[in-house]
Design an enzyme around this catalytic site. Structure first.
Site, mmCIF file in Angstrom:
data_model
loop_
_atom_site.group_PDB
_atom_site.id
_atom_site.type_symbol
_atom_site.label_atom_id
_atom_site.label_comp_id
_atom_site.label_asym_id
_atom_site.label_seq_id
_atom_site.Cartn_x
_atom_site.Cartn_y
_atom_site.Cartn_z
ATOM 1 C CD GLN A 45 52.555 40.781 50.819
ATOM 2 O OE1 GLN A 45 52.104 39.653 51.251
ATOM 3 N NE2 GLN A 45 53.519 41.457 51.244
ATOM 4 C CG ASN A 46 46.109 37.839 44.456
ATOM 5 O OD1 ASN A 46 46.216 38.096 43.354
ATOM 6 N ND2 ASN A 46 45.923 36.650 45.159
ATOM 7 N NE ARG A 47 52.157 42.229 41.929
ATOM 8 C CZ ARG A 47 52.365 43.396 42.317
ATOM 9 N NH1 ARG A 47 52.049 44.049 43.370
ATOM 10 N NH2 ARG A 47 52.871 44.205 41.178
ATOM 11 C CG PHE A 48 43.131 39.053 39.973
ATOM 12 C CD1 PHE A 48 43.151 37.877 38.956
ATOM 13 C CD2 PHE A 48 42.189 40.091 39.987
ATOM 14 C CE1 PHE A 48 42.091 37.902 38.096
ATOM 15 C CE2 PHE A 48 41.052 39.791 39.022
ATOM 16 C CZ PHE A 48 41.188 38.657 38.116
ATOM 17 C CB SER A 147 47.344 36.427 40.778
ATOM 18 O OG SER A 147 46.392 36.122 41.390
#
Length: 178
Positions: A45-48, A147
């Site tokens: 789920q981290n958008r980095f 992020s």
């Protein structure tokens, strides 16, 4: 009376940089999922990887991890964390305790092409800016929205802020071509 448990000591990963690094993105400290996988920004789920993929114009989330790192290096993007080690229960930055900072000035001194430093989130910025000020690092600083899924602003808002990194990478604006 039971003794309170002391959170385990967590350490960052080695920097992902080379002599062509133009923008160094600094996070705080890898979260639990990243530590378990030994990969930067491994939490799904981290958008980095989506955000930096927009910056460099590549679909990074679809690539194997090592290929993602190769693409970052090829585009002049480096990664590291401002916290070398700390005690932290869980993954939230607000739980970081007794931290030791990374040697940011030492790393920056090895990067001859570096043009800017970007902080991924508020905790990284607070800790990192203090370290940079103490070391008199004269580079532009970019404060990016985190992020992390814990920072709940819309993806489009995050993306727009992250796209400013193109100014230092020499990446063309491909958004109008979509």
């Amino acid at each position: 009376m039971p003794t309170p448990s002391v959170p385990e000591l967590k350490r960052n990963f080695p920097p992902v940089v080379d002599a062509n690094t133009r923008v160094l993105i600094l996070g705080s400290l890898p979260g639990e999922v990243s530590l378990a996988h030994q990969q930067y920004y491994a939490h799904p789920q981290n958008r980095f990887w989506h955000l930096v993929g927009e910056v460099v114009g590549e679909a990074l989330p679809t690539l194997p991890y090592e290929a993602r790192l190769d693409v970052l290096r090829a585009h002049g993007v480096g990664l590291w964390d401002v916290v070398a080690e700390a005690r932290r229960e869980g993954s939230l930055d607000s739980n970081i305790r007794l931290h030791a900072g990374s040697d940011l000035a030492g790393l920056i001194g090895t990067l001859p092409s570096l043009r800017a430093i970007a902080f991924n989130g508020g905790t990284a910025a607070r800790i990192g800016q203090r370290a940079l000020a103490q070391a008199n690092v004269p580079l532009p600083v970019v404060l990016l929205p985190s992020s992390s899924p814990a920072y709940t602003i819309p993806f489009a808002t995050k993306r727009d802020a992250w796209l400013v990194l193109r100014d230092w990478l020499g990446t063309p604006d491909v958004s109008s071509a979509r």
